[in-house]
Design an enzyme around this catalytic site. Structure first.
Site, short mmCIF file in Angstrom:
data_model
loop_
_atom_site.label_atom_id
_atom_site.label_comp_id
_atom_site.label_asym_id
_atom_site.label_seq_id
_atom_site.Cartn_x
_atom_site.Cartn_y
_atom_site.Cartn_z
N ASP A 51 0.84 -1.20 0.00
CA ASP A 51 0.00 0.00 0.00
C ASP A 51 0.87 1.26 0.00
O ASP A 51 0.63 2.20 -0.77
CB ASP A 51 -0.88 0.05 1.26
CG ASP A 51 -1.95 -1.03 1.29
OD1 ASP A 51 -3.07 -0.75 0.84
OD2 ASP A 51 -1.67 -2.13 1.77
N THR A 122 -6.95 -5.00 0.48
CA THR A 122 -5.78 -5.29 1.30
C THR A 122 -5.99 -6.53 2.18
O THR A 122 -5.07 -7.34 2.36
CB THR A 122 -5.41 -4.08 2.18
OG1 THR A 122 -5.13 -2.96 1.34
CG2 THR A 122 -4.19 -4.36 3.04
#
Length: 337
Positions: A51, A122
């Site tokens: 990320d 995620t």
């Protein structure tokens, strides 16, 4: 600039190349097995090294070429110098060759807002990584995953992962890029992983084959890990023939445009503007619609709140039908902005 591609076409062409770079970063971090996971607000709200690096790459690359655009990324990162190897300077030539819709041909950088989700899905990304490591195959080949291994049944989680770059003008999502870093993993070792799709209002969408669920079927896609009574009640009210629970807003919109689902229903807070801007633009470019649960459009101005607090309802066709099925209890619980 006379005779050259319009600003919007150059921005989308850059976003395409930048999204592919971010997808490669996402694959590389998974390959390393060192995800660097931190919890943001809880176990269902995670941030990984992928990320962080992907967002640095996207934001730094775009702001270097387009210094006056506003870029809003999901991750709150400290200001720091970005490594040169994270910078992407390429532009997709096939996008530069396309004509810019007339209404967007004169846009200026300062009028545009770019919403970035560097790694949508995620939770599924981290779960897939743990599965791979448990089977001691963390060192996956960069170009393919060995689907002959017993862990492969859990690798469908990687389908949930996308990189999202959405572009807004006048509060409206007008263009978007979605990269699926692990697309084609089913083909096994040696496969070239990843694909990138993009779309623009007035121009269309590219990088996939548009398909629709048969008209007599209602297939609902909804959250895999953020469900609650409101979500369940709203999905049930649609009287679906089938319900698909998966992660990632980008992934759910892909299901709509590829004929795997009729509607994406999420009657809850939790989804943010960076989750929906790029997918909304691509969906709208092929005649679909994304709104809140009341049927109202979301605004993507730079100063709006980030939370989509009235849920998400997206369809390729028959949007009004799905809006009409939302229970009154859900409408009362989720106030429209």
């Amino acid at each position: 600039m006379s005779g050259g591609p319009a600003l919007l076409m150059r921005l989308v062409a850059s976003a395409y190349s930048v999204a592919e770079k971010a997808g490669a970063i996402v694959r590389k971090v998974l390959h390393s097995g060192e995800l660097g996971i931190v919890e943001k607000t809880g176990a269902n709200d995670l941030q990984t090294l992928a990320d962080r690096l992907a967002q640095q790459s996207i934001c730094a690359s775009l702001s270097r070429r387009f210094p006056k655009i506003t870029i809003i990324g999901e991750e709150e990162l400290q200001a720091e110098d970005v490594r040169e190897d994270l910078i992407e300077t390429g532009q997709a030539e096939e996008i530069l060759q396309k004509p810019c819709p007339a209404e967007y041909s004169g846009l200026r950088e300062e009028e545009l807002v770019v919403w970035v989700d560097p790694l949508d899905g995620t939770k599924e990304y981290t779960e897939a990584s743990m599965c791979l490591q448990q089977h001691t195959v963390a060192k996956i080949p960069h170009k393919g995953l060995d689907t002959s291994q017993p862990h492969s049944t859990a690798l469908w989680l990687l389908d949930n992962v996308t990189v999202l770059i959405g572009i807004a003008y006048g509060g409206k999502a007008i263009a978007g890029v979605i990269n699926q870093p692990f697309y084609n993993y089913q083909l096994g070792e040696g496969a070239n992983l990843g694909r990138t799709m993009w779309g623009m209002l007035g121009l269309g969408a590219f990088g996939f084959q548009l398909q629709e669920v048969p008209g007599d079927r209602r297939i609902i896609t909804t959250t895999r890990s953020h469900s609650n009574k409101l979500v369940i009640d709203c999905v049930d009210a649609m009287e679906p023939h089938e319900v698909i629970r998966v992660g990632g807003a980008g992934n759910k919109i892909i299901q709509l445009v590829e004929g795997k689902a009729s509607a994406y229903v999420f009657a809850s807070i939790g989804c943010k503007k960076w989750d929906t801007c790029a997918p909304e633009a691509i969906l709208h470019a092929v005649g679909g619609k994304l709104t809140d649960i009341h049927g109202n459009a979301y605004c993507y101005d730079a100063n709006v709140k980030h939370m989509n607090s009235a849920g998400v309802l997206a369809t390729l066709r028959n949007h009004e039908y799905y809006v009409s099925r939302v229970p009154q209890s859900v409408l009362q619980a989720l106030k429209s902005d």
